[in-house]
Design a protein around this motif. Structure first.
Motif, PDB file in Angstrom:
ATOM      1  N   MET A   1     -23.968  10.066  -6.593  1.00 16.41           N
ATOM      2  CA  MET A   1     -24.372  10.882  -6.739  1.00 16.41           C
ATOM      3  C   MET A   1     -25.092  11.767  -8.316  1.00 16.41           C
ATOM      4  O   MET A   1     -24.804  11.641  -9.064  1.00 16.41           O
ATOM      5  CB  MET A   1     -22.935  12.059  -6.664  1.00 16.41           C
ATOM      6  CG  MET A   1     -22.403  11.964  -5.216  1.00 16.41           C
ATOM      7  SD  MET A   1     -23.652  11.978  -3.267  1.00 16.41           S
ATOM      8  CE  MET A   1     -23.734  14.224  -3.417  1.00 16.41           C
ATOM      9  N   VAL A   2     -26.181  12.377  -8.049  1.00 20.47           N
ATOM     10  CA  VAL A   2     -27.340  12.647  -9.135  1.00 20.47           C
ATOM     11  C   VAL A   2     -27.611  14.601  -9.297  1.00 20.47           C
ATOM     12  O   VAL A   2     -27.617  14.760  -8.280  1.00 20.47           O
ATOM     13  CB  VAL A   2     -28.357  12.017  -9.629  1.00 20.47           C
ATOM     14  CG1 VAL A   2     -28.147  10.453  -9.937  1.00 20.47           C
ATOM     15  CG2 VAL A   2     -29.461  12.203  -8.215  1.00 20.47           C
ATOM     16  N   PRO A   3     -27.660  14.565 -10.127  1.00 19.71           N
ATOM     17  CA  PRO A   3     -28.486  16.184 -10.012  1.00 19.71           C
ATOM     18  C   PRO A   3     -29.406  16.792  -9.155  1.00 19.71           C
ATOM     19  O   PRO A   3     -30.212  15.183  -8.731  1.00 19.71           O
ATOM     20  CB  PRO A   3     -28.885  16.788 -11.310  1.00 19.71           C
ATOM     21  CG  PRO A   3     -27.584  15.894 -12.120  1.00 19.71           C
ATOM     22  CD  PRO A   3     -27.605  14.505 -11.518  1.00 19.71           C
ATOM     23  N   LYS A   4     -29.527  17.616  -8.076  1.00 20.11           N
ATOM     24  CA  LYS A   4     -30.281  17.817  -7.657  1.00 20.11           C
ATOM     25  C   LYS A   4     -32.179  17.677  -7.605  1.00 20.11           C
ATOM     26  O   LYS A   4     -31.892  18.161  -8.985  1.00 20.11           O
ATOM     27  CB  LYS A   4     -30.287  18.773  -6.119  1.00 20.11           C
ATOM     28  CG  LYS A   4     -31.261  19.346  -5.444  1.00 20.11           C
ATOM     29  CD  LYS A   4     -30.172  20.283  -4.185  1.00 20.11           C
ATOM     30  CE  LYS A   4     -31.351  20.484  -2.903  1.00 20.11           C
ATOM     31  NZ  LYS A   4     -30.742  19.653  -2.419  1.00 20.11           N
ATOM     32  N   GLY A   5     -32.814  16.876  -7.157  1.00 19.53           N
ATOM     33  CA  GLY A   5     -34.216  16.862  -7.869  1.00 19.53           C
ATOM     34  C   GLY A   5     -34.388  15.350  -9.282  1.00 19.53           C
ATOM     35  O   GLY A   5     -35.716  15.435  -9.112  1.00 19.53           O
ATOM     36  N   LEU A   6     -32.723  15.012  -9.484  1.00 16.17           N
ATOM     37  CA  LEU A   6     -33.476  14.194 -10.306  1.00 16.17           C
ATOM     38  C   LEU A   6     -33.611  12.537  -9.778  1.00 16.17           C
ATOM     39  O   LEU A   6     -34.331  12.189 -10.349  1.00 16.17           O
ATOM     40  CB  LEU A   6     -31.917  13.727 -11.123  1.00 16.17           C
ATOM     41  CG  LEU A   6     -31.813  12.606 -12.362  1.00 16.17           C
ATOM     42  CD1 LEU A   6     -32.804  13.055 -12.890  1.00 16.17           C
ATOM     43  CD2 LEU A   6     -30.557  12.260 -12.368  1.00 16.17           C
ATOM     44  N   CYS A   7     -33.307  12.218  -9.047  1.00 20.49           N
ATOM     45  CA  CYS A   7     -33.472  10.927  -7.761  1.00 20.49           C
ATOM     46  C   CYS A   7     -34.501  10.977  -7.666  1.00 20.49           C
ATOM     47  O   CYS A   7     -35.320   9.549  -8.384  1.00 20.49           O
ATOM     48  CB  CYS A   7     -32.739  11.509  -6.100  1.00 20.49           C
ATOM     49  SG  CYS A   7     -32.363   9.093  -5.605  1.00 20.49           S
ATOM     50  N   ASP A   8     -36.163  11.958  -7.566  1.00 17.56           N
ATOM     51  CA  ASP A   8     -37.397  11.370  -7.309  1.00 17.56           C
ATOM     52  C   ASP A   8     -37.788  11.015  -8.694  1.00 17.56           C
ATOM     53  O   ASP A   8     -38.829  10.976  -8.112  1.00 17.56           O
ATOM     54  CB  ASP A   8     -37.897  13.094  -6.634  1.00 17.56           C
ATOM     55  CG  ASP A   8     -37.111  13.133  -5.129  1.00 17.56           C
ATOM     56  OD1 ASP A   8     -37.528  11.502  -4.815  1.00 17.56           O
ATOM     57  OD2 ASP A   8     -37.208  14.003  -4.535  1.00 17.56           O
ATOM     58  N   ARG A   9     -37.465  11.584  -9.510  1.00 23.12           N
ATOM     59  CA  ARG A   9     -37.323  11.198 -10.952  1.00 23.12           C
ATOM     60  C   ARG A   9     -37.298  10.284 -11.361  1.00 23.12           C
ATOM     61  O   ARG A   9     -38.036   9.294 -12.142  1.00 23.12           O
ATOM     62  CB  ARG A   9     -37.602  12.166 -11.814  1.00 23.12           C
ATOM     63  CG  ARG A   9     -38.417  13.074 -11.343  1.00 23.12           C
ATOM     64  CD  ARG A   9     -38.021  14.792 -12.291  1.00 23.12           C
ATOM     65  NE  ARG A   9     -36.594  15.388 -12.705  1.00 23.12           N
ATOM     66  CZ  ARG A   9     -35.839  15.759 -13.265  1.00 23.12           C
ATOM     67  NH1 ARG A   9     -36.727  16.694 -14.074  1.00 23.12           N
ATOM     68  NH2 ARG A   9     -35.355  16.311 -13.313  1.00 23.12           N
ATOM     69  N   LEU A  10     -36.612   8.774 -10.807  1.00 23.47           N
ATOM     70  CA  LEU A  10     -36.061   7.850 -10.640  1.00 23.47           C
ATOM     71  C   LEU A  10     -36.455   6.897 -10.672  1.00 23.47           C
ATOM     72  O   LEU A  10     -36.683   6.684  -9.488  1.00 23.47           O
ATOM     73  CB  LEU A  10     -33.920   7.398 -10.666  1.00 23.47           C
ATOM     74  CG  LEU A  10     -33.155   8.473 -10.950  1.00 23.47           C
ATOM     75  CD1 LEU A  10     -31.985   8.537 -10.527  1.00 23.47           C
ATOM     76  CD2 LEU A  10     -33.528   7.965 -12.938  1.00 23.47           C
ATOM     77  N   SER A  11     -36.677   5.565 -11.363  1.00 26.69           N
ATOM     78  CA  SER A  11     -37.753   4.748 -10.593  1.00 26.69           C
ATOM     79  C   SER A  11     -36.663   3.563  -9.674  1.00 26.69           C
ATOM     80  O   SER A  11     -35.261   3.374 -10.139  1.00 26.69           O
ATOM     81  CB  SER A  11     -37.926   3.215 -11.998  1.00 26.69           C
ATOM     82  OG  SER A  11     -38.248   2.372 -11.306  1.00 26.69           O
ATOM     83  N   GLY A  12     -37.208   4.077  -8.340  1.00 29.43           N
ATOM     84  CA  GLY A  12     -36.595   3.247  -7.563  1.00 29.43           C
ATOM     85  C   GLY A  12     -36.057   3.693  -6.870  1.00 29.43           C
ATOM     86  O   GLY A  12     -34.986   3.780  -5.356  1.00 29.43           O
TER      87      GLY A  12
END
Length: 85
Positions: free
Chosen positions: A69-80
């Motif tokens: 679970m990550v803050p909304k919007g962060l996942c798209d910025r993480l590699s993979g």
């Protein structure tokens, strides 16, 4: 009013205000999370995967079916990272 009564009233008011702020912040923070697949380190996933039944059981780093679970919007910025499992 005595100085001790004023100090006590101020402290209690501050604690009540702080509790209200924490409660509202926690509610907002809980709503602004999303599942991010493919970014968890081995053994650090938040929930069951397609191949295991418990949190913390992913076998490899970046396992595609393991999420955190990550803050909304962060996942798209993480590699993979992907919001789809």
């Amino acid at each position: 009013m005595k100085k001790t009564n004023i100090a006590l009233a101020t402290a209690v008011s501050g604690l009540i205000a702080l509790a209200g702020t924490v409660a509202s912040t926690s509610a907002v923070a809980a709503e602004e999370k999303e599942k991010c697949y493919g970014v968890a380190k081995a053994g650090k996933n938040d929930c069951a995967t397609k191949t295991s039944s418990c949190a913390g059981t992913s076998k490899t780093d970046g396992q595609k079916d393991a999420f955190m679970m990550v803050p909304k919007g962060l996942c798209d910025r993480l590699s993979g990272g992907s919001t789809e499992g």
